[in-house]
Design a protein around this motif. Structure first.
Motif, mmCIF file in Angstrom:
data_model
loop_
_atom_site.group_PDB
_atom_site.id
_atom_site.type_symbol
_atom_site.label_atom_id
_atom_site.label_comp_id
_atom_site.label_asym_id
_atom_site.label_seq_id
_atom_site.Cartn_x
_atom_site.Cartn_y
_atom_site.Cartn_z
ATOM 1 N N SER A 170 -5.279 4.895 -5.800
ATOM 2 C CA SER A 170 -6.377 5.800 -5.442
ATOM 3 C C SER A 170 -6.406 7.055 -6.315
ATOM 4 O O SER A 170 -7.462 7.654 -6.483
ATOM 5 C CB SER A 170 -6.329 6.160 -3.960
ATOM 6 N N SER A 171 -5.258 7.422 -6.926
ATOM 7 C CA SER A 171 -5.294 8.650 -7.726
ATOM 8 C C SER A 171 -5.846 8.386 -9.135
ATOM 9 O O SER A 171 -6.277 9.304 -9.810
ATOM 10 C CB SER A 171 -3.919 9.311 -7.796
ATOM 11 N N ILE A 174 -14.337 1.102 -3.870
ATOM 12 C CA ILE A 174 -14.731 2.465 -3.486
ATOM 13 C C ILE A 174 -15.161 3.245 -4.745
ATOM 14 O O ILE A 174 -16.218 3.878 -4.769
ATOM 15 C CB ILE A 174 -13.569 3.177 -2.749
ATOM 16 N N GLY A 175 -14.354 3.157 -5.801
ATOM 17 C CA GLY A 175 -14.686 3.858 -7.057
ATOM 18 C C GLY A 175 -16.029 3.394 -7.619
ATOM 19 O O GLY A 175 -16.831 4.204 -8.083
ATOM 20 N N GLN A 206 -9.598 0.063 -3.362
ATOM 21 C CA GLN A 206 -9.671 1.265 -4.198
ATOM 22 C C GLN A 206 -10.689 1.092 -5.334
ATOM 23 O O GLN A 206 -11.424 2.030 -5.645
ATOM 24 C CB GLN A 206 -8.279 1.601 -4.763
ATOM 25 N N ALA A 262 -9.823 3.121 4.284
ATOM 26 C CA ALA A 262 -10.118 3.917 3.082
ATOM 27 C C ALA A 262 -11.630 4.066 2.881
ATOM 28 O O ALA A 262 -12.115 5.130 2.478
ATOM 29 C CB ALA A 262 -9.482 3.251 1.861
ATOM 30 N N PRO A 313 -8.670 6.196 -9.991
ATOM 31 C CA PRO A 313 -9.692 5.226 -9.628
ATOM 32 C C PRO A 313 -10.221 4.534 -10.893
ATOM 33 O O PRO A 313 -10.268 5.151 -11.959
ATOM 34 C CB PRO A 313 -10.780 6.072 -8.951
ATOM 35 N N GLN A 368 0.834 -1.212 0.000
ATOM 36 C CA GLN A 368 0.000 0.000 0.000
ATOM 37 C C GLN A 368 0.863 1.254 0.000
ATOM 38 O O GLN A 368 0.491 2.268 -0.586
ATOM 39 C CB GLN A 368 -0.973 -0.001 1.197
ATOM 40 N N GLY A 408 -0.344 2.449 -3.242
ATOM 41 C CA GLY A 408 -1.631 3.024 -2.816
ATOM 42 C C GLY A 408 -1.955 4.326 -3.532
ATOM 43 O O GLY A 408 -3.100 4.561 -3.917
ATOM 44 N N LYS A 409 -0.926 5.148 -3.759
ATOM 45 C CA LYS A 409 -1.185 6.447 -4.376
ATOM 46 C C LYS A 409 -1.660 6.265 -5.829
ATOM 47 O O LYS A 409 -2.636 6.880 -6.247
ATOM 48 C CB LYS A 409 0.093 7.300 -4.323
ATOM 49 N N ALA A 434 -13.757 7.536 2.865
ATOM 50 C CA ALA A 434 -14.598 7.919 1.725
ATOM 51 C C ALA A 434 -16.054 8.118 2.144
ATOM 52 O O ALA A 434 -16.896 8.500 1.324
ATOM 53 C CB ALA A 434 -14.496 6.858 0.637
#
Ligand SMILES: C[S@@+](CC[C@H](N)C(=O)[O-])C[C@H]1O[C@@H](n2cnc3c(N)ncnc32)[C@H](O)[C@@H]1O
Length: 255
Positions: free
Chosen positions: A30-31, A69-70, A66, A94, A33, A22, A26-27, A98
């Protein structure tokens, strides 16, 4: 439920690996999605999952969730499943950040503690399908899907599986193992699976799936990634390292 011997090894591996995974990725996850694979190729470009609003969706090997979540932000009713409790800790955090509510299940995709025909879509992006025995996890996905449901997963191609030099821990341009090898016990303690193409197709058919597409991913000329230790940009521009199977549940298994 009882874990297979390789699921036990992969659980221990991913529990050890979760924090550094992560931290490293992770970046990117999540950046961008809803970005598929090593190069985060957008779902809006590949159109693998289609409309997800009001669909029941299961992510197999969700990691930090991730993707779930998206998709939940697009109106899907997602469930995230992962074999590693450490990965699920990142997912829980996360999801809370969110402001969403996504159920998480700690289990192996080879034996999912959920009833038959619970989902419209099952998917993963380099998730459980890379670390489970397909002979167990493909029929399990079929069991969980409703008739007409979609199963899509991105995983390593047989070409990458065959050319990865595990002693040097990097991709090569030489065939390192037999094409017919379908399991690798890695030196890092993980166990990975892949099948020759004919075996994939026969297993899909036997499990009640019809193949709608096989998407071989190729990065754009200027693509970047935090996963370049797994494949270089130059290699992936020339040969497919990852592929998305897009399958439709059309029959009962064996019929
Ligand atoms: C490479 S990570 C990918 C995670 C996530 N899909 C992503 O894109 O970041 C692979 C994930 O598969 C999970 N996994 C491995 N074996 C599994 C199994 N038998 N059942 C469910 N998940 C599994 C691992 O715990 C890990 O979180």
């Amino acid at each position: 439920m009882d874990l297979t011997e390789h699921a036990r090894k992969n659980r221990a591996f991913w529990d050890r690996q979760a924090k550094s995974y992560q931290t490293e990725h992770g970046k990117q996850l999540s950046s961008v999605p809803l970005g598929w694979g090593i190069w985060s190729i957008p779902e809006s470009e590949l159109r693998v999952l289609g409309e997800v609003r009001d669909k029941d969706v299961l992510e197999l090997g969700c990691g930090g969730a991730q993707w779930s979540i998206g998709l939940a932000q697009l109106g899907a009713r997602c469930v995230g499943l992962d074999n590693s409790e450490r990965q699920l800790e990142f997912a829980r955090k996360a999801i809370e950040e969110a402001g969403l509510s996504i159920p998480l299940i700690h289990a192996s995709a080879e034996t999912v503690p959920l009833p038959d025909t619970s989902f419209d879509i099952i998917f993963c992006d380099h998730g459980a399908m890379s670390f489970t025995d397909p002979v167990l996890s493909i029929p399990e996905a079929a069991r969980l899907l409703r008739h007409g449901g979609l199963f899509a997963f991105n995983a390593e191609t047989p070409l990458h599986f065959t050319c990865f030099d595990r002693a040097r821990d990097r991709i090569s341009t030489e065939l390192q193992i037999s094409y017919f090898e379908n399991r690798i016990d890695d030196m890092d303690g993980s166990v990975c699976f892949s099948l020759p193409y004919g075996e994939w197709i026969r297993l899909f058919k036997e499990s009640g799936f019809e193949v709608e597409d096989l998407i071989e991913l190729r990065p754009s000329e200027d693509a970047t990634s935090t996963y370049r230790d797994w494949v270089s940009h130059a290699w992936a521009r020339k040969w497919p390292a990852e592929q998305i199977w897009r399958l439709r549940r059309v029959r009962k298994a064996g019929s």
